[in-house]
Design an enzyme around this catalytic site. Structure first.
Site, PDB file in Angstrom:
ATOM      1  N   LYS A 125     -13.499  36.202 -19.202  1.00 27.37           N
ATOM      2  CA  LYS A 125     -12.278  36.113 -18.389  1.00 27.37           C
ATOM      3  C   LYS A 125     -12.369  37.150 -17.285  1.00 27.37           C
ATOM      4  CE  LYS A 125      -8.464  33.691 -18.450  1.00 27.37           C
ATOM      5  NZ  LYS A 125      -8.142  32.412 -19.104  1.00 27.37           N
ATOM      6  N   ASP A 165      -7.191  30.184 -13.392  1.00 21.80           N
ATOM      7  CA  ASP A 165      -6.162  30.572 -14.357  1.00 21.80           C
ATOM      8  C   ASP A 165      -4.922  30.813 -13.484  1.00 21.80           C
ATOM      9  OD1 ASP A 165      -5.903  31.436 -17.395  1.00 21.80           O
ATOM     10  OD2 ASP A 165      -4.809  32.949 -16.285  1.00 21.80           O
ATOM     11  N   GLY A 236       7.454  27.509 -17.120  1.00 26.35           N
ATOM     12  CA  GLY A 236       6.480  27.530 -16.044  1.00 26.35           C
ATOM     13  C   GLY A 236       6.692  26.344 -15.115  1.00 26.35           C
ATOM     14  N   PHE A 237       5.957  26.357 -14.002  1.00 31.06           N
ATOM     15  CA  PHE A 237       6.053  25.231 -13.056  1.00 31.06           C
ATOM     16  C   PHE A 237       4.714  25.010 -12.359  1.00 31.06           C
ATOM     17  CE2 PHE A 237       6.076  27.496  -8.954  1.00 31.06           C
ATOM     18  CZ  PHE A 237       6.275  28.793  -9.387  1.00 31.06           C
ATOM     19  N   GLY A 238       3.670  25.647 -12.859  1.00 34.31           N
ATOM     20  CA  GLY A 238       2.352  25.566 -12.218  1.00 34.31           C
ATOM     21  C   GLY A 238       1.540  24.389 -12.709  1.00 34.31           C
ATOM     22  N   ASN A 239       0.259  24.540 -12.572  1.00 37.16           N
ATOM     23  CA  ASN A 239      -0.692  23.494 -12.903  1.00 37.16           C
ATOM     24  C   ASN A 239      -0.530  22.965 -14.329  1.00 37.16           C
ATOM     25  OD1 ASN A 239      -3.220  22.111 -12.357  1.00 37.16           O
ATOM     26  ND2 ASN A 239      -4.043  23.500 -13.898  1.00 37.16           N
ATOM     27  N   VAL A 240      -0.360  23.875 -15.273  1.00 40.85           N
ATOM     28  CA  VAL A 240      -0.299  23.484 -16.681  1.00 40.85           C
ATOM     29  C   VAL A 240       1.016  22.748 -16.972  1.00 40.85           C
ATOM     30  CG1 VAL A 240      -0.284  24.348 -19.049  1.00 40.85           C
ATOM     31  CG2 VAL A 240      -1.821  25.370 -17.354  1.00 40.85           C
ATOM     32  N   ALA A 241       2.134  23.314 -16.508  1.00 37.62           N
ATOM     33  CA  ALA A 241       3.447  22.689 -16.715  1.00 37.62           C
ATOM     34  C   ALA A 241       3.475  21.298 -16.089  1.00 37.62           C
ATOM     35  CB  ALA A 241       4.544  23.569 -16.113  1.00 37.62           C
ATOM     36  N   TRP A 242       2.869  21.190 -14.919  1.00 37.11           N
ATOM     37  CA  TRP A 242       2.836  19.914 -14.211  1.00 37.11           C
ATOM     38  C   TRP A 242       2.120  18.827 -15.024  1.00 37.11           C
ATOM     39  CZ3 TRP A 242      -2.099  18.395 -12.100  1.00 37.11           C
ATOM     40  CH2 TRP A 242      -2.068  17.206 -11.377  1.00 37.11           C
TER      41      TRP A 242
HETATM   42  O1  2IT Z   1      -7.289  29.835 -20.318  1.00 38.01           O
HETATM   43  C1  2IT Z   1      -8.125  28.953 -20.054  1.00 38.01           C
HETATM   44  O2  2IT Z   1      -8.695  28.294 -20.927  1.00 38.01           O
HETATM   45  C2  2IT Z   1      -8.435  28.711 -18.631  1.00 38.01           C
HETATM   46  N1  2IT Z   1      -7.846  29.349 -17.780  1.00 38.01           N
HETATM   47  C3  2IT Z   1      -9.473  27.699 -18.248  1.00 38.01           C
HETATM   48  C4  2IT Z   1     -10.829  28.295 -18.255  1.00 38.01           C
HETATM   49  C5  2IT Z   1     -11.944  27.412 -17.750  1.00 38.01           C
HETATM   50  O3  2IT Z   1     -13.086  27.904 -17.739  1.00 38.01           O
HETATM   51  O4  2IT Z   1     -11.713  26.268 -17.378  1.00 38.01           O
END
Ligand code: 2IT
Length: 445
Positions: A125, A165, A236-242
């Protein structure tokens, strides 16, 4: 025999002022300690000490110029946590809250998550305390260029493959990759989450949100239930929430909340139309970090300064950031009749909240299982890049579905308790740990 408290006391001494890292490690060690003690080869090989120490931590200075000509200095990081089962893999986070402790917790979690995906990926990370709020496109690009100028020394397609991320999505990955190409004159698959015209995979932007719903669907099936008519809160409202809103709607549920640092919105009609999803994307790319404009645009309620967990729902999904759901929130959710809780952000729930859900026998999915769809799809992007062939959306989606189901199966196989309750935290931690630990034993030291 390993003992939990002496082990944790030593870990805290070696990692001062890193509470998130300590929290993440404690959760895993609590889950696996009996399993580890039942297999003496682990202690004989010092496995817990080794698996909780990152292989390598890199920090570097990032200087960049704003639109007014002022020079700023941020700190960049890459934590290469563990590469026993494959190249380091994990996202980059650009957020004001980022510290080394944050990225160590995320790299540690990533190691076990990636192990669960069944794909050969180690854990890493990185990121920076750079704050994208209010920054122009040109400023973001200059920051990314400067960040990659340093980072490129330490990454490579078989070595370490970063992705997005919080604060890092397609745009930032494009700028980072551009700088990598300029410096190295290589067309290497060194980042995932790329745009389609530069080697990205279909379904990668949606994958974390889709994956969490595929996982939730398996939980529902396991409990003889379904998404039909379920009322869901999402933070949230970003990529994941979407992605979560899109897939939940498709599966027959209604998402009634999204949230930001400014508060949460209540949309009783459901965050369930392409127009609303498109607006979420605009909110994200505006770099303002607020959701209030959604309430104005779609004429619904905005609750300032609060989190969505106070609203009665059947299922709750944390899709924002670590520790966003605490014990009081957990008590409110349970009192209001929540049936399932799915942690979609990494370590989205505080430790006492997780304990409360488990004690109350609420099926609770930990982030490292439920949100693994993002990195799994990154793994599929690496496969496509390696064979120089793009796959269809159907093929990627089908594989993603299959992977999420397999993670669910691993949780059930390792987490079923005597009373029949499936402890998904324990199941995910044991299954994820076992593969990494066994790989480390095979590789020697
Ligand atoms: O927390 C995660 O699993 C990510 N941000 C995605 C990491 C990735 O290499 O796609």
């Amino acid at each position: 025999m390993y003992q939990l408290e002496p082990f944790m006391a030593e870990l805290e001494k070696r990692n001062p002022a890193q509470p998130e890292f300590i929290q993440a490690v404690r959760e895993v060690i609590e889950s696996v300690i009996d399993f580890v003690n039942a297999n003496p080869a682990y202690e004989a090989n010092n496995i817990l000490e080794r698996i909780t120490e990152p292989d390598r931590v890199i920090t570097f200075r990032v200087d960049w110029e704003d639109d007014e000509g002022h020079i700023h200095t941020n700190r960049g990081y890459r934590v290469q946590f563990n590469n026993a089962i494959g190249p380091y893999k994990g996202g980059l986070r650009f957020h004001r809250s980022v510290t080394l402790g944050t990225l160590k917790f995320l790299g540690f979690e990533q190691t076990f998550k990636n192990s669960l995906t069944t794909l050969p990926m180690g854990g890493g990370k990185g990121g920076s305390d750079f704050d994208p709020r209010g920054r122009s496109n040109a400023e973001i690009m200059r920051f990314c260029r400067s960040f990659m100028t340093e980072l490129q020394k330490y990454i490579g397609p078989d070595q370490d493959v970063p992705a997005g991320d919080i604060g890092v999505a397609g745009r930032e990955i494009g700028f980072l990759y551009g700088q990598y190409k300029r410096l190295r004159n290589e067309n290497a698959a060194v980042l995932t989450g790329k745009g389609l015209s530069i080697g990205g995979s279909l379904v990668r932007p949606e994958a974390t949100g889709y994956g969490t719903m595929y996982f939730a669907n398996e939980i529902l099936k396991e409990h003889g239930d379904s998404f039909k008519g379920k009322r869901i809160s999402v933070s949230g409202f970003g990529n994941v929430a979407w992605g979560a809103c899109v897939k939940a709607t498709e599966l027959g549920a209604k998402v009634v909340t999204i949230s930001g640092p400014d508060g949460y919105i209540v949309d009783e009609e459901g965050v369930g139309t392409p127009e609303k999803w498109e607006f979420m994307k605009q909110l994200r790319t505006s770099n303002n970090d607020v959701v209030a404009p959604y309430a104005e645009k779609f004429h619904c309620k905005f609750v300032p300064g609060k989190k969505p967990w106070e609203l009665p729902v059947d299922m709750a999904f944390t899709c924002a950031i670590q520790n966003e759901l605490g014990l009081e929130d957990a008590k409110t959710l349970v009192k209001n009749g929540v049936k399932y809780v799915v942690e979609t952000s990494n370590m989205g729930c505080q430790a006492d909240a997780v304990k409360y859900f488990i004690e109350h026998r609420i099926p609770f999915a930990p982030g490292k299982a439920a949100n693994a769809g993002g990195v799994a799809c990154s793994g599929l992007e690496m496969s496509q890049n390696a064979e120089h062939l793009p796959w269809t959306a159907e093929e990627v989606d089908q594989r993603l579905h299959h992977i999420m189901k397999s993670i669910h199966d691993q949780c059930v196989a390792n987490g079923k308790e005597k009373d029949g309750y499936i402890n998904y935290v324990k199941g995910a931690n044991i299954a994820g740990f076992k593969k990494v630990a066994d790989a480390m034993l095979q590789l020697g030291y």
